[in-house]
Write a protein that holds these residues in place. Structure first.
Motif, PDB file in Angstrom:
ATOM      1  N   LYS A 291      -5.025 -48.694   0.764  1.00 31.99           N
ATOM      2  CA  LYS A 291      -4.599 -47.584   1.615  1.00 31.99           C
ATOM      3  C   LYS A 291      -3.113 -47.686   1.932  1.00 31.99           C
ATOM      4  CE  LYS A 291      -8.922 -46.314   3.834  1.00 31.99           C
ATOM      5  NZ  LYS A 291      -9.642 -46.191   5.105  1.00 31.99           N
ATOM      6  N   GLN A 292      -2.637 -48.902   2.184  1.00 32.22           N
ATOM      7  CA  GLN A 292      -1.216 -49.111   2.476  1.00 32.22           C
ATOM      8  C   GLN A 292      -0.359 -48.713   1.270  1.00 32.22           C
ATOM      9  OE1 GLN A 292       0.188 -50.030   5.460  1.00 32.22           O
ATOM     10  NE2 GLN A 292       2.052 -49.430   4.427  1.00 32.22           N
TER      11      GLN A 292
ATOM     12  N   GLN B 175      -1.141 -46.530  -1.011  1.00 32.08           N
ATOM     13  CA  GLN B 175      -1.191 -45.068  -1.094  1.00 32.08           C
ATOM     14  C   GLN B 175      -0.237 -44.430  -0.087  1.00 32.08           C
ATOM     15  OE1 GLN B 175      -5.382 -44.217  -0.566  1.00 32.08           O
ATOM     16  NE2 GLN B 175      -5.692 -43.930  -2.761  1.00 32.08           N
ATOM     17  N   GLU B 176      -0.241 -44.942   1.132  1.00 28.76           N
ATOM     18  CA  GLU B 176       0.655 -44.407   2.158  1.00 28.76           C
ATOM     19  C   GLU B 176       2.112 -44.622   1.761  1.00 28.76           C
ATOM     20  OE1 GLU B 176      -0.332 -46.046   5.980  1.00 28.76           O
ATOM     21  OE2 GLU B 176      -2.394 -45.310   5.871  1.00 28.76           O
ATOM     22  N   ASP B 177       2.415 -45.801   1.221  1.00 23.80           N
ATOM     23  CA  ASP B 177       3.779 -46.083   0.773  1.00 23.80           C
ATOM     24  C   ASP B 177       4.197 -45.122  -0.338  1.00 23.80           C
ATOM     25  OD1 ASP B 177       3.950 -48.169   2.581  1.00 23.80           O
ATOM     26  OD2 ASP B 177       3.602 -49.741   1.085  1.00 23.80           O
TER      27      ASP B 177
ATOM     28  N   LYS C 192       3.009 -42.091  -0.901  1.00 30.32           N
ATOM     29  CA  LYS C 192       3.198 -40.764  -0.311  1.00 30.32           C
ATOM     30  C   LYS C 192       4.558 -40.676   0.384  1.00 30.32           C
ATOM     31  CE  LYS C 192      -1.660 -39.654   0.498  1.00 30.32           C
ATOM     32  NZ  LYS C 192      -2.699 -39.474   1.522  1.00 30.32           N
ATOM     33  N   ARG C 193       4.928 -41.746   1.099  1.00 28.29           N
ATOM     34  CA  ARG C 193       6.217 -41.766   1.781  1.00 28.29           C
ATOM     35  C   ARG C 193       7.360 -41.691   0.768  1.00 28.29           C
ATOM     36  NH1 ARG C 193       4.347 -44.245   5.839  1.00 28.29           N
ATOM     37  NH2 ARG C 193       4.146 -46.305   4.945  1.00 28.29           N
TER      38      ARG C 193
ATOM     39  N   ARG D 175       7.586 -38.167  -0.533  1.00 29.04           N
ATOM     40  CA  ARG D 175       8.204 -37.303   0.479  1.00 29.04           C
ATOM     41  C   ARG D 175       9.701 -37.528   0.560  1.00 29.04           C
ATOM     42  NH1 ARG D 175       5.076 -38.924   5.549  1.00 29.04           N
ATOM     43  NH2 ARG D 175       6.745 -37.811   6.606  1.00 29.04           N
TER      44      ARG D 175
ATOM     45  N   GLU E  67       9.442 -43.575  10.504  1.00 33.11           N
ATOM     46  CA  GLU E  67       8.048 -43.986  10.243  1.00 33.11           C
ATOM     47  C   GLU E  67       7.995 -45.431   9.787  1.00 33.11           C
ATOM     48  OE1 GLU E  67       5.584 -41.686   7.551  1.00 33.11           O
ATOM     49  OE2 GLU E  67       6.319 -39.810   8.442  1.00 33.11           O
TER      50      GLU E  67
ATOM     51  N   LEU F 151       6.235 -48.456  11.719  1.00 38.16           N
ATOM     52  CA  LEU F 151       5.217 -49.246  11.029  1.00 38.16           C
ATOM     53  C   LEU F 151       5.549 -50.736  11.118  1.00 38.16           C
ATOM     54  CD1 LEU F 151       2.625 -48.866   9.378  1.00 38.16           C
ATOM     55  CD2 LEU F 151       4.044 -48.795   7.328  1.00 38.16           C
TER      56      LEU F 151
END
Length: 137
Positions: A42-43, A45-47, A49-50, A53, A72, A76
């Motif tokens: 999950k981390q 995936q979030e990275d 996405k960031r 962006r 963000e 974090l």
């Protein structure tokens, strides 16, 4: 004779209990490992996405969004217990630079995206944040 049977029965029971405890412990460890792997996935995936962006906001020249993304990352770091001592500052800066200098599958960086989009303010912001100007990609 009865005493021997009781002893053997007790030993079998203890062996079964020990085996059950061992299996239960292994199951708990496996569950914790799966949980850890899921958290790491999950981390990642979030990275990702960031980073996406950041690349998109650089191309669009959206400096406010780039600032929000860097905030963000800072939040974090705070959430993950990274302090503001000398070592913490180094780690925080490394995380900020990782986002400022990220790249996509084609080697595009936020700086190259901002330049491609024709956004001098975004270019200057990224340079001020440590983007590598002479990137080989």
């Amino acid at each position: 004779m009865k005493e021997k049977e009781n002893y053997e029965e007790l030993m079998e029971q203890l062996q079964r209990e020990a085996f059950v405890a061992l299996v239960k412990r292994e199951q708990e460890l496996a569950a914790k490992e799966r949980e850890k792997e899921e958290k790491e996935r999950k981390q990642r995936q979030e990275d990702q996405k960031r980073r996406n962006r950041m690349l998109e906001s650089a191309f669009d020249g959206d400096v406010d969004e780039m600032k929000a993304l860097l905030m963000e990352v800072s939040e974090l770091d705070s959430k993950n217990g990274i302090g503001n001592d000398e070592m913490g500052k180094v780690i925080r800066q490394r995380h900020q630079l990782a986002l400022v200098d990220c790249s996509d599958a084609h080697g595009n960086t936020p700086l190259s995206e901002a330049a491609g989009g024709g956004h001098p303010e975004a270019i200057q912001f990224l340079i001020d944040k440590g983007a590598i100007v002479n990137s080989k990609e």
